[in-house]
Enzyme design. Sequence first.
Site, PDB file in Angstrom:
ATOM      1  N   PRO A   9       0.776  -1.455  -0.151  1.00  0.00           N
ATOM      2  CA  PRO A   9      -0.046   0.264  -0.012  1.00  0.00           C
ATOM      3  C   PRO A   9       0.947   1.168   0.047  1.00  0.00           C
ATOM      4  CG  PRO A   9      -0.864  -1.616   1.412  1.00  0.00           C
ATOM      5  CD  PRO A   9       0.408  -2.251   1.109  1.00  0.00           C
ATOM      6  N   CYS A  10       0.486   2.150  -0.700  1.00  0.00           N
ATOM      7  CA  CYS A  10       1.319   3.506  -1.073  1.00  0.00           C
ATOM      8  C   CYS A  10       0.737   4.654  -0.467  1.00  0.00           C
ATOM      9  CB  CYS A  10       1.350   3.699  -2.550  1.00  0.00           C
ATOM     10  SG  CYS A  10      -0.175   3.903  -3.526  1.00  0.00           S
ATOM     11  N   GLN A  11      -0.432   4.538   0.011  1.00  0.00           N
ATOM     12  CA  GLN A  11      -1.206   5.762   0.694  1.00  0.00           C
ATOM     13  C   GLN A  11      -0.379   6.673   1.545  1.00  0.00           C
ATOM     14  OE1 GLN A  11      -2.437   2.946   0.399  1.00  0.00           O
ATOM     15  NE2 GLN A  11      -4.592   2.964  -0.282  1.00  0.00           N
TER      16      GLN A  11
ATOM     17  N   TYR B 227       3.028   6.757   1.680  1.00  0.00           N
ATOM     18  CA  TYR B 227       4.010   7.290   1.127  1.00  0.00           C
ATOM     19  C   TYR B 227       3.812   8.287   0.093  1.00  0.00           C
ATOM     20  CZ  TYR B 227       5.732   2.968   3.181  1.00  0.00           C
ATOM     21  OH  TYR B 227       6.049   2.106   4.217  1.00  0.00           O
TER      22      TYR B 227
END
Length: 217
Positions: free
Chosen positions: A84-86, A88
């Site tokens: 999950p990138c949220q 970053y």
Amino acid sequence: MKYTICELFAGVGGFRVGFEKSSSDWKTVWANQWEPSKKVQYAFECYKSHFETSGGINEFSNMDISKVPEEHIPKHTILVGGFPCQDYSVASTGAKGIQGKKGVLWWEIERILEAKRPPFVLLENVDRLLKSPSTQRGRDFGIIINCLAKLGYAVEWRVINAAEYGFQQRRRRTFIFAVHNTTNYYKELENQSVYEELQNLGFFSSILMWKLFQVKQ
């Protein structure tokens, strides 16, 4: 060596499709996709409808990864995942990086790597991972690289823009490739210079055909 894949944060199976279409030798032995606070798990249902008959799905596949015991994850040749990138992403206001609600899921990858020690790892995240968090730039990426090194992995990474490879979207993503020090691949790289690895013989340079452009004096 068997060509087996463990796919974490699988989404609808992007990594799996890429590997299995590249060669019929690849087989996905386990996958996990779970979205918290969602009554309907759309991504997993899509994954399941496409891949249920070809294996890699069991009762732990649609479960919070932090609750999945390591012993229920089969041994595998390569661990892949777009974690999950949220936390970053620059698009996320107040992103907390590796300390955020979803950013902490990195530690689940580390937990599984420590237990299984697959020969190879391939991970993907937003390009801003390199600068996360905004208050201490580079900290999170440094933590990830350090964790991999402590587990015995040599790491190579690149920021790759899909638009530079014929796709109609400027999509910059950080890819991390790690190889364990027990593999022949690792031993071969040890005999090469860092220059040769980065320019010609490394994972990304050999596949994407990086070129060195020299400025004429």
